[in-house]
Each structure stands twice: as structure tokens, then as C-alpha cells.
Design an enzyme around this catalytic site. Structure first.
Site, PDB file in Angstrom:
ATOM      1  N   HIS A 476      19.123  84.039  28.074  1.00 64.18           N
ATOM      2  CA  HIS A 476      19.179  82.571  28.140  1.00 64.18           C
ATOM      3  C   HIS A 476      19.029  81.962  26.744  1.00 64.18           C
ATOM      4  O   HIS A 476      19.853  81.150  26.306  1.00 64.18           O
ATOM      5  CB  HIS A 476      18.060  82.067  29.061  1.00 64.18           C
ATOM      6  CG  HIS A 476      17.997  80.581  29.197  1.00 64.18           C
ATOM      7  ND1 HIS A 476      18.503  79.902  30.281  1.00 64.18           N
ATOM      8  CD2 HIS A 476      17.489  79.614  28.377  1.00 64.18           C
ATOM      9  CE1 HIS A 476      18.314  78.603  30.128  1.00 64.18           C
ATOM     10  NE2 HIS A 476      17.698  78.405  28.975  1.00 64.18           N
ATOM     11  N   GLU A 477      17.967  82.357  26.044  1.00 64.78           N
ATOM     12  CA  GLU A 477      17.736  81.791  24.706  1.00 64.78           C
ATOM     13  C   GLU A 477      18.828  82.227  23.730  1.00 64.78           C
ATOM     14  O   GLU A 477      19.223  81.469  22.846  1.00 64.78           O
ATOM     15  CB  GLU A 477      16.351  82.196  24.186  1.00 64.78           C
ATOM     16  CG  GLU A 477      15.187  81.702  25.036  1.00 64.78           C
ATOM     17  CD  GLU A 477      15.231  80.212  25.359  1.00 64.78           C
ATOM     18  OE1 GLU A 477      15.792  79.438  24.549  1.00 64.78           O
ATOM     19  OE2 GLU A 477      14.719  79.817  26.416  1.00 64.78           O
ATOM     20  N   HIS A 480      21.711  79.910  24.026  1.00 65.95           N
ATOM     21  CA  HIS A 480      21.512  78.721  23.180  1.00 65.95           C
ATOM     22  C   HIS A 480      21.840  79.063  21.719  1.00 65.95           C
ATOM     23  O   HIS A 480      22.466  78.282  21.003  1.00 65.95           O
ATOM     24  CB  HIS A 480      20.051  78.268  23.240  1.00 65.95           C
ATOM     25  CG  HIS A 480      19.686  77.478  24.452  1.00 65.95           C
ATOM     26  ND1 HIS A 480      20.406  76.391  24.878  1.00 65.95           N
ATOM     27  CD2 HIS A 480      18.629  77.603  25.314  1.00 65.95           C
ATOM     28  CE1 HIS A 480      19.823  75.877  25.964  1.00 65.95           C
ATOM     29  NE2 HIS A 480      18.757  76.595  26.246  1.00 65.95           N
ATOM     30  N   HIS A 483      25.421  79.044  20.940  1.00 70.59           N
ATOM     31  CA  HIS A 483      25.906  77.655  20.838  1.00 70.59           C
ATOM     32  C   HIS A 483      25.710  77.157  19.405  1.00 70.59           C
ATOM     33  O   HIS A 483      26.569  76.449  18.853  1.00 70.59           O
ATOM     34  CB  HIS A 483      25.119  76.794  21.827  1.00 70.59           C
ATOM     35  CG  HIS A 483      25.775  75.506  22.192  1.00 70.59           C
ATOM     36  ND1 HIS A 483      25.186  74.571  23.016  1.00 70.59           N
ATOM     37  CD2 HIS A 483      26.971  74.967  21.849  1.00 70.59           C
ATOM     38  CE1 HIS A 483      25.991  73.545  23.174  1.00 70.59           C
ATOM     39  NE2 HIS A 483      27.088  73.746  22.469  1.00 70.59           N
TER      40      HIS A 483
END
Length: 685
Positions: A476-477, A480, A483
Site C-alpha cells: 500500500h505505502e 503511494h 505515485h
């Protein structure tokens, strides 16, 4: 302290101009902030004193470039305040936060500056701007209009007071949660009290005790200690002790956040009213995909309607299972399931359904292998490679650094990874950056990205082994982080994760999907002792277990989002009892009996310290996006480069340059539908 010997005020003569942590001292920060604020103000003065008519270049672009040094110093400092804080850093944070807030207000309430921005904005239709330029112009105009530029002087002054006070209250909130979390310990010396707790958790607890000069075992409220205890400890009374301590964080006593919660909610409401908005949520959501509190409530109610019957059924099954389990094992019966029973019996029920538990899976998820797996997934999707380096300064010895390269060998970004809990580091997991990406004078300046987690540390006999939930957290991190890494925009303020808040979770949540796919798992899930690839039957069980208790999980997430909206989507002035207000809100979603000594709001850092106020719903909102988007990958192949390139080009690289719904539909071909999420969660056939 002069500029000459303050490293924060000099050009960073380091590899890739990374933060020079080795020479930065706490004493450098206050003078650096003072100088950087002064410099940023002079950059604003240069824009406003320009005798030429306002243009896109001399006003809008110049404004985007201003304050660059201040931004870098702020990112270094506030990242330290989250990941490596101490009393002195917290003191400095209390000093500089009001100053930063004041400077921010000085900019947005600057009449001359707003007049120039407005002059450009008013002629936007004649300027032939590209989509990114137009977005920047609109964003800057709204930044002023939404933050008081059109207010009368007395109202501007009140806005300044509110913002300065909110900055302090938010810091105080976080300090209280951290202090309350670290104040508690469960010290055990009787072996009988440890029944059921896995060996890895016991070893970590023994090392924690040793670090505190104690015999036996110490369990804390840090997640790597708390979660295994609540999931596996047979001693129900001790689970109750831990659960109540966790639920009571910052609720009462010297670290109570009750006054902070009420004051923050009321000041946010007053601020929204000053600016012409009905509530804080109306103000926030104007700049979100959801747009209005009404739409958020409708979205939440639609999901609640689907999830609650499933959750009730799951809860009843769990209760029946617990009764049978206790009876079959000749243990003391319980009258009703309590919150401290949830993880314990849920794990046992899951094991009986799927013959699967964390302890079975953990040997296949050695931290280093999972990191390599995330890197390999990024390579197969986007062509990135990660090269570990010791040449980049870090703020703690546990932090690892990497040079990230594109397929042509050019630098993509610098990546920091900080994985273990310690004193001075807040709980949870997050992504942040030390430097944003932007293009200036034809040079694409690449970002410095960081992820911070709290996983179990290696012990004397075992490496760091992750639960499957921790594996998805890391992905999940890392989503990010991608991104941020793949950002490719001209302007700093539109780069990377600078997107609408209910869009920012799409890149992170979509990457979690690869953790359930055989093709991805077989890349990195290998037994830490034998190097055996995770058995196919385990992968099948992981996939089958993915929808286990999704009704309860959805209800839990919805309850957090609804609590957030209950503080920010109404007039909070009549609320004088934090706990009572919370209970009334949770009435629609709580299946477990209330615990009198527990209160979620007083430790709800996402909305009272982080940036999620009136935005917690975005986790669920983004799940709709990610389930819908991943359907396309599943259809075409999870490592299909064509689809990955489209996702990178239309979503990841674009940052906040266009409306997110436009970006999404360009990738997907249509607006997202809720069906894929309901199907994935097992909430519809």
C-alpha cells in the site's frame, strides 16, 4: 546561527542533493525556518512589486516556484517529528507551526498578490493555456478565494487567529497520542500468561523487556506488539487489559485529547463559516471527487446497506463459534463477545475455515524478500529498478536508501524505507517526500520519496517476518511511493500525490491487489529457512480468505468515515461530551458492546492530526476505484505492460494536473462502478 554554518540554508552538496542528515542538528531548525520564511516572503514581494502587468509567467509560475527552500526544510523537519521525534523537536514544532501558519495566511490574505492572480484568472479564456497550466491557475485562484482573500479585514484577522490555534492544537493532539501510547506497558513474567502467543512475538517481547532492563516480557501498544497479543493470547483478562489500554489512549488523564477534539472541531466549523461554507466538510469536499457531504453520506449509506446484513451474519457466526470453542475446550463460557475477543476468535474461525493463519504464512514473508517483491512488481509494470546505496544520509541507522532508475538507466528518484518501530516514532504507516518532482528550465528535477512503517524487528534468531496484513501494508505505502516516483509534471504543487484526497488512495490500494495474485506472490514469497516458494494451496487459501469477514471490515471502515463526518459535516457547537457524541454516531455500525473507558476520537490522528478531516471516507471511495481499475488488469493480465503504461501515463504520472475523474475515465474508458468492490468483498453473489 549564521547561514554559513547552517546546512539547511546552504545548497545540499550531497549525492542528488539529498537531505544532509549527518550534519543537521536540532539547533539548526529554528534559525533555518526564520531565514526561509523571510526568503519566501521576499519572493512574494518580488511578484507583487513587479511593475509589469500580471502574466501567467511572472505571477502564477513565479508563485509556484516561491518558497522552495521553506518547503524542503519543512518536509525534513516534520518528517523527523513523525518518525524520529524527541522533546526538543516537539518544542520546535510548537514554536514554528504558528509561524508557518502565519506565513501561509500572509500569502493567501495578501491583497496585491491576489489582485495579480485574479487578473490572470479573469483573462484565462484568452491565454491558450494547456490543461496543466489551467489547473495550476484555477488551483492558485481557489487557494486565495477559499482561504479568505475576499474577506473583510476583521474577518481576515480572525482567520489568522484560527489557523495559528489549529496548528498548535493539532500538534498537541499528536503529542498526547504518542505519549499515551508509549506510557503503557504490559510486563509479564509468568509463563502461563503467555499461552497462545507465537514464538516470534514472544521473542520480540523478551527483547523489549531487555531493552527496558526488565526480566520476562514486555508488550506495548505499538502495532507489532499489540496486534499479535490481541490475536493469539489465550488469557482473556490480559487481552481485556491491552484492549482497554489501547481504546483509552488520550481519552482521560494528563494526556487527554477531549478538549483538543472539541476545540479543533469548533474552530474548523467557525473557519468554514467565515469563508462562506455551511460546515468544514462542505469546505473540504468542494475540492474532492465526492464534492458534497450529501454525496459522501449517500455513498456511505449505500455501502452500509450492503455490508450490515453480511456483518451481522458474520458476527453471529463468530459468536456461535466462540461459544462452541470455549465449550469444546472446557474453558469458561462468556455471556457475549467483547472487543477484546474479536481478533482472537476471528483468527481461530478463519483457521477453521481455511486452515490458514498468520503464523503459517509469516515464514514466507521475510521483510527483505517482500521489499524485493515490491521492487520486482514495479519493474514488471513500469520498468523501474532499485539499487541499494550507502552513500545517502539517513536520520536513523534503520533507514535504507535506494537509487531508482528508469529502463534507460536514467535516475527516476531517490527512495528511503524506514520499517521498524522505536521510541519517538508514531504508530502506523505512511508515505512522504523530502523533495517533489518538477520541470524547470528544461530540467526534470526528480523526487526523493520515503515510506515509513512499523514492522516487527529482526530478533537474535529470526529475521523480520511479516503477517500477510503487513505485506499488504508495505505494498500500500509502496503504491503511494510509485505515485511520487513516477510523477512527471511541470509544476511542484501539482506533482505526485498532490491530487484530490479521495483520489490519492487509488495508486496505493490498487497495488495491494498484486499480493493476492499467484504470478506476483511466487516472485517473493519464499520460506526464510528453506527458500521454498509458497505452496499453491496457500495462495489459493489467501485468495479465498480475502473476503473473510469483509462485512465486519467494511462496517468498521464505514464507522470511521461516519465518525469523521459527524465531527466535520455538522455544527459541532452543541457537542460537549466527546464520548456520548461518538456513541450516538457508532450506534448504526457497532455490533460489539461499548467499552466505557474507550474513546476513538481522542486518538483518531488521521482526522485531528493528519490531513483526513472530512476525508476518511476516501479509503472506501478509493476501494471502489481500485477494484474497478484492477478488473482491467485481471482481464488483460496482471503484468500487462500496455495496461500498466496506460495507468502510469493517465494516472500515476499526471499528479493533480487535471480533474481526477477525467484521468480515471481516460484510463478505464468509463466512470468507476461499485460492482467490482461488492463482488471482491463477497457482499454480492
Amino acid at each position: 546561527m549564521s547561514k554559513e554554518n547552517n546546512p539547511l540554508l546552504q545548497t545540499f552538496e550531497t549525492p542528488f542533493q539529498t537531505a544532509p542528515f549527518a550534519v543537521i542538528e536540532e539547533a539548526h531548525f529554528e534559525s533555518a525556518f526564520a531565514k526561509a520564511i523571510s526568503l519566501a516572503q521576499s519572493e512574494i514581494d518580488t511578484i507583487t512589486s513587479n511593475s509589469q502587468p500580471a502574466t501567467f509567467a511572472n505571477t502564477i509560475e513565479a508563485l509556484d516556484r516561491s518558497g522552495d527552500q521553506l518547503s524542503r526544510i519543512s518536509s525534513i523537519f516534520f518528517n523527523l517529528n513523525s518518525a524520529e521525534t524527541n522533546d526538543e523537536i516537539q518544542r520546535i514544532a510548537r514554536e514554528v507551526s504558528p509561524q508557518l501558519s502565519k506565513f501561509g495566511n500572509d500569502v493567501t490574505l495578501n491583497k496585491e498578490l491576489f489582485a495579480r492572480v485574479k487578473a490572470v484568472y479573469d483573462q484565462r479564456d484568452e491565454l491558450a493555456l494547456d490543461p496543466e497550466q489551467l489547473t495550476l491557475l484555477e488551483k492558485q485562484y481557489k487557494r486565495f478565494a477559499r482561504n479568505g482573500a475576499n474577506l473583510a479585514e476583521n474577518k481576515k484577522e480572525r482567520l489568522r487567529e484560527i489557523d495559528a490555534k489549529l496548528a498548535q492544537l493539532s500538534l498537541g493532539f499528536g503529542e498526547n497520542v504518542l505519549a499515551a501510547t508509549q506510557e503503557f506497558e504490559l510486563h509479564l513474567t509468568n509463563k502461563d500468561d503467555l499461552a497462545g502467543i507465537p514464538e516470534t512475538a514472544l521473542e520480540a517481547a523478551a527483547e523489549e523487556a531487555k531493552s527496558r532492563d526488565k526480566e520476562g516480557y514486555v508488550f506495548t501498544l505499538d502495532y507489532p506488539s499489540y496486534i499479535p497479543f490481541m490475536t493469539y493470547a489465550d488469557n482473556r483478562e490480559l487481552r481485556e487489559t491491552m484492549s482497554k489500554a489501547f481504546g483509552a489512549r488520550a481519552y482521560q488523564g494528563k494526556h487527554s485529547n477531549q478538549e483538543n477534539v472539541l476545540e479543533i472541531a469548533n474552530l474548523r466549523f467557525e473557519r468554514a463559516n467565515l469563508l462562506g461554507y455551511k460546515t468544514h466538510a462542505h469546505f473540504v469536499l468542494e475540492e474532492r471527487m465526492a464534492m458534497t457531504p450529501k454525496k459522501v453520506r449517500k455513498f456511505s449509506e449505500e455501502l452500509l446497506k450492503k455490508a450490515k446484513p453480511a456483518a451481522r451474519k458474520e458476527f453471529d457466526e463468530l459468536t456461535d463459534f466462540a461459544v462452541e470453542y470455549l465449550r469444546d475446550n472446557h474453558l469458561e463460557p462468556i455471556k457475549e463477545l467483547q472487543k477484546w475477543d474479536a481478533a482472537y476468535f476471528s483468527e481461530k474461525l478463519k483457521k477453521s475455515h481455511f486452515n490458514l493463519d498468520d503464523e503459517l504464512l509469516k515464514p514466507y514473508f521475510k521483510l527483505e524478500n517482500v521489499i524485493d517483491g515490491a521492487f520486482e512488481v514495479a519493474n514488471r509494470l513500469y520498468g523501474l529498478t532499485f539499487h541499494k546505496t550507502d552513500n545517502i544520509d539517513t536520520y536513523h541507522k534503520d533507514v535504507m536508501t535506494y537509487e531508482v532508475k528508469n529502463e534507460d538507466g536514467s535516475l527516476n528518484s531517490i527512495f528511503y524505507a524506514d520499517f521498524f518501530p522505536r521510541k519517538g516514532k508514531r504508530n502506523g504507516a505512511w508515505m512522504t517526500s523530502f523533495k517533489d518532482q518538477y520541470i524547470e528550465n528544461g530540467v526534470n528535477s526528480r523526487p526523493h520519496i520515503s515510506i515509513v512503517c512499523n514492522f516487527t524487528k529482526p530478533t537474535a534468531t529470526k529475521p523480520s517476518l511479516l503477517t500477510f496484513n503487513e505485506v499488504t501494508t508495505l505494498f500500500h505505502e509502496f503504491g503511494h511511493a510509485l505515485h511520487g516516483m513516477l510523477a512527471n509534471t511541470t509544476y511542484r504543487s501539482l506533482s505526485g500525490t498532490s491530487v484530490f484526497w479521495d483520489f490519492v488512495e487509488l495508486p496505493s490500494q490498487i497495488l495491494e491487489n498484486w499480493c493476492y495474485e499467484k504470478e506476483a506472490l511466487e516472485l517473493f514469497a519464499r520460506h526464510y529457512e528453506t527458500d521454498e516458494v509458497i505452496p499453491a494451496e496457500y495462495i489459493e487459501k489467501i485468495k479465498n480468505a480475502a473476503s473473510f469477514h469483509q462485512g465486519l471490515q467494511t462496517l468498521r471502515q464505514l464507522s470511521f468515515g461516519m465518525l469523521d463526518m459527524s465531527w466535520h459535516g455538522i455544527d459541532p457547537r452543541e457537542i460537549d461530551d466527546v464520548k456520548l457524541h461518538e456513541m450516538e454516531t457508532f450506534d448504526q455500525t457497532d455490533l460489539y458492546p461499548d467499552v466505557e473507558s474507550s474513546c476513538m476520537s481522542t486518538a483518531f490522528a488521521h482526522i485531528f492530526q493528519g490531513g483526513y478531516s472530512a476525508g476518511y471516507y476516501s479509503y472506501k471511495w478509493a476501494e471502489v476505484l481500485d477494484a474497478d481499475a484492477f478488473e482491467l488488469f485481471k482481464e488483460k493480465g496482471v503484468f500487462n505492460r500496455e495496461i500498466a503504461s496506460s495507468f502510469k501515463d493517465n494516472v500515476l504520472s499526471k499528479g493533480g494536473t487535471e480533474n481526477p475523474m477525467l484521468l480515471y475515465t481516460r484510463f478505464r474508458g468509463s466512470e468507476p462502478k461499485i460492482d467490482a468492490l461488492l463482488k471482491r468483498a463477497g457482499l454480492v453473489a
